[in-house]
Design an enzyme around this catalytic site. Structure first.
Site, PDB file in Angstrom:
ATOM      1  N   LYS A 108     -62.359 -25.774  -5.918  1.00 18.79           N
ATOM      2  CA  LYS A 108     -61.207 -25.321  -5.474  1.00 18.79           C
ATOM      3  C   LYS A 108     -60.175 -25.230  -6.674  1.00 18.79           C
ATOM      4  CE  LYS A 108     -59.141 -24.350  -1.313  1.00 18.79           C
ATOM      5  NZ  LYS A 108     -59.761 -24.009  -0.026  1.00 18.79           N
TER       6      LYS A 108
HETATM    7  P1  NAD Z   1     -50.662 -18.836   4.514  1.00 22.83           P
HETATM    8  O1  NAD Z   1     -49.935 -18.980   3.228  1.00 22.83           O
HETATM    9  O2  NAD Z   1     -51.277 -17.383   4.672  1.00 22.83           O
HETATM   10  O3  NAD Z   1     -50.090 -19.391   5.633  1.00 22.83           O
HETATM   11  C1  NAD Z   1     -49.918 -20.662   5.976  1.00 22.83           C
HETATM   12  C2  NAD Z   1     -48.539 -20.505   7.042  1.00 22.83           C
HETATM   13  O4  NAD Z   1     -48.099 -21.840   7.333  1.00 22.83           O
HETATM   14  C3  NAD Z   1     -47.438 -19.687   6.576  1.00 22.83           C
HETATM   15  O5  NAD Z   1     -46.849 -18.835   7.479  1.00 22.83           O
HETATM   16  C4  NAD Z   1     -46.206 -21.017   6.355  1.00 22.83           C
HETATM   17  O6  NAD Z   1     -45.124 -20.449   6.582  1.00 22.83           O
HETATM   18  C5  NAD Z   1     -46.822 -21.911   7.314  1.00 22.83           C
HETATM   19  N1  NAD Z   1     -46.568 -23.190   6.881  1.00 22.83           N
HETATM   20  C6  NAD Z   1     -46.474 -23.935   5.612  1.00 22.83           C
HETATM   21  N2  NAD Z   1     -46.022 -25.092   5.879  1.00 22.83           N
HETATM   22  C7  NAD Z   1     -45.818 -25.364   7.070  1.00 22.83           C
HETATM   23  C8  NAD Z   1     -45.327 -26.391   7.740  1.00 22.83           C
HETATM   24  N3  NAD Z   1     -45.071 -27.624   7.193  1.00 22.83           N
HETATM   25  N4  NAD Z   1     -45.217 -26.425   9.114  1.00 22.83           N
HETATM   26  C9  NAD Z   1     -45.406 -25.083   9.792  1.00 22.83           C
HETATM   27  N5  NAD Z   1     -45.787 -23.964   9.207  1.00 22.83           N
HETATM   28  C10 NAD Z   1     -46.088 -24.224   7.711  1.00 22.83           C
HETATM   29  O7  NAD Z   1     -52.009 -19.562   4.272  1.00 22.83           O
HETATM   30  P2  NAD Z   1     -53.602 -19.602   4.752  1.00 22.83           P
HETATM   31  O8  NAD Z   1     -54.232 -18.589   4.083  1.00 22.83           O
HETATM   32  O9  NAD Z   1     -53.361 -18.921   6.518  1.00 22.83           O
HETATM   33  O10 NAD Z   1     -54.225 -21.118   4.966  1.00 22.83           O
HETATM   34  C11 NAD Z   1     -53.668 -21.949   5.943  1.00 22.83           C
HETATM   35  C12 NAD Z   1     -54.577 -23.097   5.970  1.00 22.83           C
HETATM   36  O11 NAD Z   1     -56.048 -22.479   6.266  1.00 22.83           O
HETATM   37  C13 NAD Z   1     -54.827 -23.997   4.826  1.00 22.83           C
HETATM   38  O12 NAD Z   1     -55.092 -25.239   4.898  1.00 22.83           O
HETATM   39  C14 NAD Z   1     -55.913 -23.369   3.918  1.00 22.83           C
HETATM   40  O13 NAD Z   1     -56.517 -24.156   3.045  1.00 22.83           O
HETATM   41  C15 NAD Z   1     -56.825 -22.869   5.108  1.00 22.83           C
HETATM   42  N6  NAD Z   1     -57.959 -21.695   4.995  1.00 22.83           N
HETATM   43  C16 NAD Z   1     -57.546 -20.773   4.675  1.00 22.83           C
HETATM   44  C17 NAD Z   1     -58.345 -19.618   4.383  1.00 22.83           C
HETATM   45  C18 NAD Z   1     -58.361 -18.347   3.894  1.00 22.83           C
HETATM   46  O14 NAD Z   1     -59.126 -17.374   3.969  1.00 22.83           O
HETATM   47  N7  NAD Z   1     -57.091 -17.784   3.528  1.00 22.83           N
HETATM   48  C19 NAD Z   1     -59.988 -20.008   4.570  1.00 22.83           C
HETATM   49  C20 NAD Z   1     -60.247 -21.383   4.888  1.00 22.83           C
HETATM   50  C21 NAD Z   1     -59.316 -22.252   5.280  1.00 22.83           C
END
Ligand code: NAD
Length: 477
Positions: A108
């Site tokens: 990561k």
């Molecule tokens: P992203 O940046 O696209 O979206 C995150 C969202 O959460 C945003 O809309 C942001 O405004 C919101 N947010 C942030 N802090 C917040 C809070 N305290 N309260 C409420 N909303 C909040 O990120 P993502 O890619 O969707 O990732 C989200 C989670 O999923 C992370 O934990 C990431 O590790 C996990 N994840 C993502 C992927 C991927 O393919 N993108 C894959 C596996 C896991």
């Protein structure tokens, strides 16, 4: 974030969950330790000249386990990025890849930056410089370490990284496989952007195919009509909420974002809320729902399914006792701390764990990596051949019907669906669905077969640690 002094850090929380599972296994202590520890974390501080001054940024790339190579894991852009977090996320990647049989070790990366504070051309400079630092140490490399998007990054950043690698490795024919989550025109794959949210949907569909499991969560029936609360309407949360509401009939009764939450018993229109956020940078002021300023409190809303899809540690010792859902699916990584996990289990809440629930992203990243290495789009060789064989069958059935004096002919709907050969998107979705179903069944088998395994998370750890241990043994460790 929890204010409790007893709350462990994210990495300690992952280790506690690992330890709970490993106690039920019969691994030699040395091997147990080898699997748990993070192999290496590289910290880099680099300067970029921006707005007339030199700004220094701190980034990390952590490699948790190299039992399989390349290692794989996203790159996160957030203010809060730190070594502990990156190492916890790298460990989860190891277990996740093992569980869904993606042939990678866990890694990561992260950069301490709030991307919203920078212009696009500034972010490009910063990303290229960060990528340069990692590429020259083989921490980005098609056969050694393959990043992907995570919180705060997406297709755009992955395209910059791929281009930076290609510039520095002009004769590497597999250069495009150095990173996944790229846009289609830069070597990406259809269905990668939606993949993690789509995987959350497939995970829930598989859970609801098992009435015994549904009953353990004190639920019944199907996803249709289930009341869902989603935290984070970013890549993962948006796609999960969209598919569940548009295709499975679930009702999204609350969406929690950084600046507060929207609540509507009648159900929210996910697309409409997403468009509002895109133009207003938050949910406040959205006209078709009730706005609640304290978003975190909305996690405690009475609902059937809670989908934390934003960040780690949001369900913790402070609020776990007040969480009032029957089922949690961890779309984010580590949203439930180890202490909260225990409280929720005692309350009878079923948790579908992160290492399975959000594995859709790495699964489709695996398909993208294979596509890049094989230099051909999935379905390109078979699609038209499949269509012409299907056409033969349909024509033959129609002539048979005529010969028998019947007026029967296949419906237009059947014909259009049956005659269409699978393109890349259909194949990717099919491969993802298959992966999520198989991984769920492997966890479920352990959950049901062993009386000492009380929850899906422990079951998931048992399956994945078992696989990592076998790989290490095969290497003679
Ligand atoms: P992203 O940046 O696209 O979206 C995150 C969202 O959460 C945003 O809309 C942001 O405004 C919101 N947010 C942030 N802090 C917040 C809070 N305290 N309260 C409420 N909303 C909040 O990120 P993502 O890619 O969707 O990732 C989200 C989670 O999923 C992370 O934990 C990431 O590790 C996990 N994840 C993502 C992927 C991927 O393919 N993108 C894959 C596996 C896991």
């Amino acid at each position: 974030m929890s204010s409790s002094k007893n709350e462990p850090s994210f990495r300690q929380s992952v280790d506690m969950m690992f330890n709970r599972a490993v106690r039920l296994m019969d691994l030699p202590p040395g091997l147990e330790e080898k699997i748990r520890v993070c192999n290496a974390t590289y910290t880099v501080r680099f300067g970029v000249r921006l707005r007339g001054e030199l700004k220094t940024f701190t980034g990390y790339r952590s490699v948790h386990s190299e039992h399989m190579e390349p290692v794989k894991g996203g790159i996160r852009y957030a203010d809060s990025v730190n070594q502990d977090e990156v190492e916890a996320l790298a460990a989860l990647m190891t277990y996740k890849c093992a569980l869904v049989e993606a042939p990678f070790g866990g890694s990561k990366g992260g950069l301490c930056i709030d991307p919203r504070q920078y212009e696009e051309h500034e972010l490009e400079l910063i990303t290229r410089r960060f990528a340069y630092e990692l590429i020259k140490r083989d921490l980005i490399n098609p056969s050694q370490n393959v990043p992907a998007p995570d919180m705060g990054t997406g297709e755009r950043e992955m395209a910059w990284i791929a281009d930076q690698y290609a510039r520095m490795n002009t004769t590497d024919i597999n250069a495009r496989a150095c990173v996944t989550g790229k846009p289609l025109n830069a070597g990406g794959i259809a269905g990668r952007v939606e993949a993690t949210g789509r995987g959350v949907q497939y995970a829930l569909q598989e859970f609801f195919r098992e009435p015994d499991d549904v009953a353990k969560a004190n639920l019944s029936g199907t996803l249709d009509g289930k009341r869902v609360v989603v935290q984070g309407l970013g890549n993962v949360g948006y796609h999960a909420a969209k598919f569940l509401s548009e295709e499975d009939g679930s009702k999204i009764i609350a969406i929690i974002e950084r600046d507060g939450a929207l609540v509507s018993d009648a159900g929210l229109d996910v697309e409409d809320v997403r468009n509002w956020i895109a133009t207003h940078q938050g949910v406040a002021g959205y006209p078709n729902a009730t706005y609640v300023e304290n978003g975190t409190a909305v996690l405690e809303t009475d609902c059937d399914i809670l989908i934390p899809a934003a960040m780690e540690g949001v369900i913790n010792l402070d609020n776990a006792a007040r969480i009032s859902t029957k089922l949690i699916i961890e779309a984010a990584n580590g949203p439930v701390t180890a202490g909260a996990d225990e409280i929720l289990r005692e309350k009878g809440v079923v948790i579908i764990p992160d290492m399975f629930a959000n594995a859709g992203g790495v699964t489709v990243s695996y398909f993208e990596w294979v596509k890049n290495l094989s230099h051909i789009r999935f379905g390109r060789m078979q699609r038209r051949q499949e269509e012409s064989r299907n056409e033969l069958i349909v024509n033959e059935l129609e002539s048979l019907s005529k010969a028998l004096g019947s007026t029967w002919s296949p419906s237009a709907n059947f014909k259009s669906k049956y005659l269409r050969g699978a393109g890349e998107l259909e194949l990717v979705r099919s491969g993802l669905d298959d992966t999520m179903r198989a991984a769920y069944q492997s966890m479920r088998e352990v959950w049901h077969a062993r009386s000492d395994v009380k929850d899906l998370r422990t079951a998931a750890y048992l399956v994945s640690i078992g696989k990592v241990a076998s790989s290490y043994r095969a290497k003679g460790l």
